[in-house]
Design a protein around this motif. Structure first.
Motif, short mmCIF file in Angstrom:
data_model
loop_
_atom_site.label_atom_id
_atom_site.label_comp_id
_atom_site.label_asym_id
_atom_site.label_seq_id
_atom_site.Cartn_x
_atom_site.Cartn_y
_atom_site.Cartn_z
N ALA A 195 0.81 -1.22 0.00
CA ALA A 195 0.00 0.00 0.00
C ALA A 195 0.85 1.27 0.00
N HIS A 196 2.08 1.17 0.50
CA HIS A 196 2.93 2.36 0.63
C HIS A 196 4.32 2.08 0.05
N THR A 197 4.34 1.58 -1.17
CA THR A 197 5.60 1.15 -1.78
C THR A 197 6.64 2.26 -1.85
N ALA A 198 6.25 3.40 -2.39
CA ALA A 198 7.19 4.51 -2.54
C ALA A 198 7.67 5.01 -1.18
N LEU A 199 6.76 5.06 -0.22
CA LEU A 199 7.13 5.51 1.12
C LEU A 199 8.10 4.54 1.77
N LEU A 200 7.85 3.24 1.64
CA LEU A 200 8.74 2.25 2.25
C LEU A 200 10.13 2.34 1.64
N ASP A 201 10.19 2.52 0.33
CA ASP A 201 11.49 2.68 -0.33
C ASP A 201 12.22 3.91 0.22
N LEU A 202 11.50 5.00 0.38
CA LEU A 202 12.10 6.22 0.95
C LEU A 202 12.56 5.97 2.38
N MET A 203 11.74 5.27 3.16
CA MET A 203 12.07 5.00 4.56
C MET A 203 13.44 4.31 4.68
N PHE A 204 13.65 3.29 3.89
CA PHE A 204 14.91 2.55 3.99
C PHE A 204 16.06 3.32 3.35
N THR A 205 15.78 4.07 2.29
CA THR A 205 16.82 4.87 1.66
C THR A 205 17.34 5.94 2.62
N VAL A 206 16.42 6.66 3.25
CA VAL A 206 16.80 7.73 4.17
C VAL A 206 17.47 7.16 5.41
N LYS A 207 16.96 6.03 5.89
CA LYS A 207 17.52 5.41 7.09
C LYS A 207 18.99 5.04 6.88
N HIS A 208 19.34 4.56 5.70
CA HIS A 208 20.70 4.09 5.43
C HIS A 208 21.60 5.19 4.84
N ALA A 209 21.05 6.38 4.67
CA ALA A 209 21.85 7.47 4.11
C ALA A 209 22.86 7.99 5.14
N ASP A 210 23.96 8.51 4.64
CA ASP A 210 24.94 9.14 5.52
C ASP A 210 24.27 10.30 6.25
N GLY A 211 24.51 10.36 7.55
CA GLY A 211 23.95 11.46 8.33
C GLY A 211 22.51 11.27 8.73
N SER A 212 21.96 10.06 8.60
CA SER A 212 20.59 9.82 9.03
C SER A 212 20.49 10.03 10.54
N SER A 213 19.35 10.46 11.00
CA SER A 213 19.19 10.78 12.42
C SER A 213 19.14 9.52 13.28
N GLU A 214 19.52 9.70 14.53
CA GLU A 214 19.47 8.57 15.47
C GLU A 214 18.03 8.09 15.63
N GLU A 215 17.09 9.05 15.66
CA GLU A 215 15.68 8.69 15.79
C GLU A 215 15.25 7.77 14.66
N LEU A 216 15.65 8.10 13.46
CA LEU A 216 15.26 7.31 12.29
C LEU A 216 15.90 5.92 12.33
N ARG A 217 17.18 5.87 12.70
CA ARG A 217 17.85 4.56 12.79
C ARG A 217 17.21 3.68 13.86
N GLU A 218 16.84 4.29 14.98
CA GLU A 218 16.21 3.52 16.06
C GLU A 218 14.82 3.02 15.64
N LEU A 219 14.08 3.86 14.94
CA LEU A 219 12.76 3.44 14.47
C LEU A 219 12.88 2.29 13.48
N GLY A 220 13.87 2.37 12.59
CA GLY A 220 14.09 1.30 11.63
C GLY A 220 14.48 0.00 12.32
N ARG A 221 15.36 0.12 13.31
CA ARG A 221 15.78 -1.09 14.04
C ARG A 221 14.62 -1.67 14.86
N GLU A 222 13.75 -0.80 15.34
CA GLU A 222 12.61 -1.28 16.13
C GLU A 222 11.72 -2.21 15.31
N SER A 223 11.59 -1.94 14.01
CA SER A 223 10.79 -2.84 13.17
C SER A 223 11.34 -4.25 13.24
N LEU A 224 12.67 -4.37 13.17
CA LEU A 224 13.31 -5.67 13.24
C LEU A 224 13.15 -6.28 14.63
#
Length: 200
Positions: free
Chosen positions: A103-132
């Protein structure tokens, strides 16, 4: 078109994020601009900058919002207070992820792209890891109950993620041929759960 005065108490921020996801879906990340969103919402060109300092801040906020929504849905599916067996909750968890990814293909792609980008925020990295970790905690619960094979629950969760994410990717690309997505999802989860059982 709405005027600036139509947005109060953060409504503009929410409206910007909602419109940004729509643009992301329609035109991809390259179609996103604060000026374009302002035009679409009928507000002044300066209005979005009150909430997002630049385009990157907007994309970061979109990713944070996406992970927050995904994690909330996944926690509900994996609820440790739920009396259902581990397998039933794992199945619901898998379906929840596939449904969100499709349902949110483009958003999910952006989520992982931004999360793995240089300089991504700690909040974003923690949220991504929380999914796992939501998946890992449910698998660990299953291990304690003797329903899930031994092994590092985080590694097992990564395998589970690769299964459902791969399925969603095939579905979005229309590569499941004549197999309906619900049927493919159930079969993939049956195979995954069989492999996660002790001796599987």
């Amino acid at each position: 078109m709405a005027a600036d005065g139509s947005y109060h108490h953060g409504n503009l921020r929410a409206a910007l994020l909602e419109r940004a996801e729509a643009v992301l879906t329609e035109a991809g990340a390259e179609g996103l601009s604060l000026r374009g969103l302002a035009r679409d919402l009928g507000v002044s060109h300066a209005a979005p900058s009150r909430h997002f300092r630049d385009r990157q801040a907007l994309m970061d906020a979109l990713a944070v919002s996406g992970f927050t929504t995904l994690n909330t849905r996944m926690r509900t599916a994996a609820d440790s207070g739920d009396p259902r067996p581990i397998g039933a909750r794992m199945t619901e968890l898998g379906r929840t992820y596939v449904d969100f990814a499709v349902a949110h293909t483009a958003l999910l792609d952006l989520m992982f792209t931004v999360k793995h980008a240089d300089g991504s925020s700690e909040e974003l990295r923690e949220l991504g890891r929380e999914s796992l970790l939501i998946v890992a905690r449910l698998l660990e619960e299953g291990q304690r109950a003797g329903a899930v094979r031994t092994g590092d629950p985080v590694r097992l969760a990564q395998v589970a993620f690769s299964t459902v994410h791969g399925l969603a990717t095939l579905a979005v690309a229309s590569l499941l041929d004549d197999t309906p997505l619900p049927e493919a999802t159930d079969l993939a989860l049956d195979v995954l759960l069989a492999g996660l059982r002790p001796g599987g």
